[in-house]
Write an enzyme that holds these catalytic residues in place. Structure first.
Site, mmCIF file in Angstrom:
data_model
loop_
_atom_site.group_PDB
_atom_site.id
_atom_site.type_symbol
_atom_site.label_atom_id
_atom_site.label_comp_id
_atom_site.label_asym_id
_atom_site.label_seq_id
_atom_site.Cartn_x
_atom_site.Cartn_y
_atom_site.Cartn_z
ATOM 1 N N ASN A 41 0.821 -1.219 0.000
ATOM 2 C CA ASN A 41 0.000 0.000 0.000
ATOM 3 C C ASN A 41 0.850 1.262 0.000
ATOM 4 O O ASN A 41 0.459 2.269 -0.583
ATOM 5 C CB ASN A 41 -0.974 -0.002 1.177
ATOM 6 C CG ASN A 41 -2.144 -0.933 0.947
ATOM 7 O OD1 ASN A 41 -2.373 -1.393 -0.170
ATOM 8 N ND2 ASN A 41 -2.882 -1.226 1.992
ATOM 9 N N ALA A 58 -3.836 -6.934 2.152
ATOM 10 C CA ALA A 58 -4.635 -5.826 2.653
ATOM 11 C C ALA A 58 -4.027 -5.311 3.952
ATOM 12 O O ALA A 58 -3.754 -6.079 4.864
ATOM 13 C CB ALA A 58 -6.065 -6.280 2.903
ATOM 14 N N CYS A 59 -3.809 -4.011 4.021
ATOM 15 C CA CYS A 59 -3.227 -3.413 5.217
ATOM 16 C C CYS A 59 -4.333 -2.740 6.024
ATOM 17 O O CYS A 59 -5.106 -1.953 5.495
ATOM 18 C CB CYS A 59 -2.181 -2.378 4.845
ATOM 19 S SG CYS A 59 -0.819 -3.066 3.895
ATOM 20 N N HIS A 60 -4.394 -3.043 7.296
ATOM 21 C CA HIS A 60 -5.378 -2.464 8.192
ATOM 22 C C HIS A 60 -4.668 -1.970 9.438
ATOM 23 O O HIS A 60 -4.081 -2.754 10.175
ATOM 24 C CB HIS A 60 -6.432 -3.500 8.601
ATOM 25 C CG HIS A 60 -7.108 -4.155 7.439
ATOM 26 N ND1 HIS A 60 -8.028 -3.516 6.652
ATOM 27 C CD2 HIS A 60 -6.972 -5.388 6.904
ATOM 28 C CE1 HIS A 60 -8.446 -4.332 5.706
ATOM 29 N NE2 HIS A 60 -7.812 -5.475 5.832
#
Length: 113
Positions: A41, A58-60
């Site tokens: 990201n 996916a980066c959270h």
């Protein structure tokens, strides 16, 4: 041909790069490339609208969730978090590939410090 040109260009510019998937039995227009030491990201933020790519993880908040596809491919987590997918098309030009290589390599180098 354009996918292979993209891969070769990035390999020439960057160390710690991994092409994911079977060497010959994969889509001819798509590549999954992992860059060690960066988060996908962050690379996408750096390349902005200059290169179309998508993250393979996916980066959270403070964590990175690795895609089940990368897990199934046995891509190690330290590589998976820096994975981008690139696609080429019939209308993709050599100049566009060269620009994508330059922009992506610059972004990765900057993020690696």
């Amino acid at each position: 041909k354009m996918r292979d040109l993209l891969e070769a260009g990035l390999k020439a510019e960057l160390a710690d790069l991994r092409i994911n998937g079977h060497p010959t039995r994969r889509l001819p227009n798509t590549t999954s490339i992992s860059f060690r030491g960066v988060e996908a990201n962050r690379v996408l933020e750096e390349i902005g609208l200059e290169v179309a790519a998508s993250a393979g993880a996916a980066c959270h908040a403070d964590s990175v969730e690795v895609s089940h596809v990368l897990e199934a491919m046995r891509v190690p987590p330290e590589w998976a978090k820096g994975t981008l997918r690139f696609s080429t098309g019939r209308m993709t030009t050599r100049e566009e590939i060269e620009r994508a290589v330059a922009v992506t390599a610059t972004a990765v180098k900057k993020l690696r410090g």
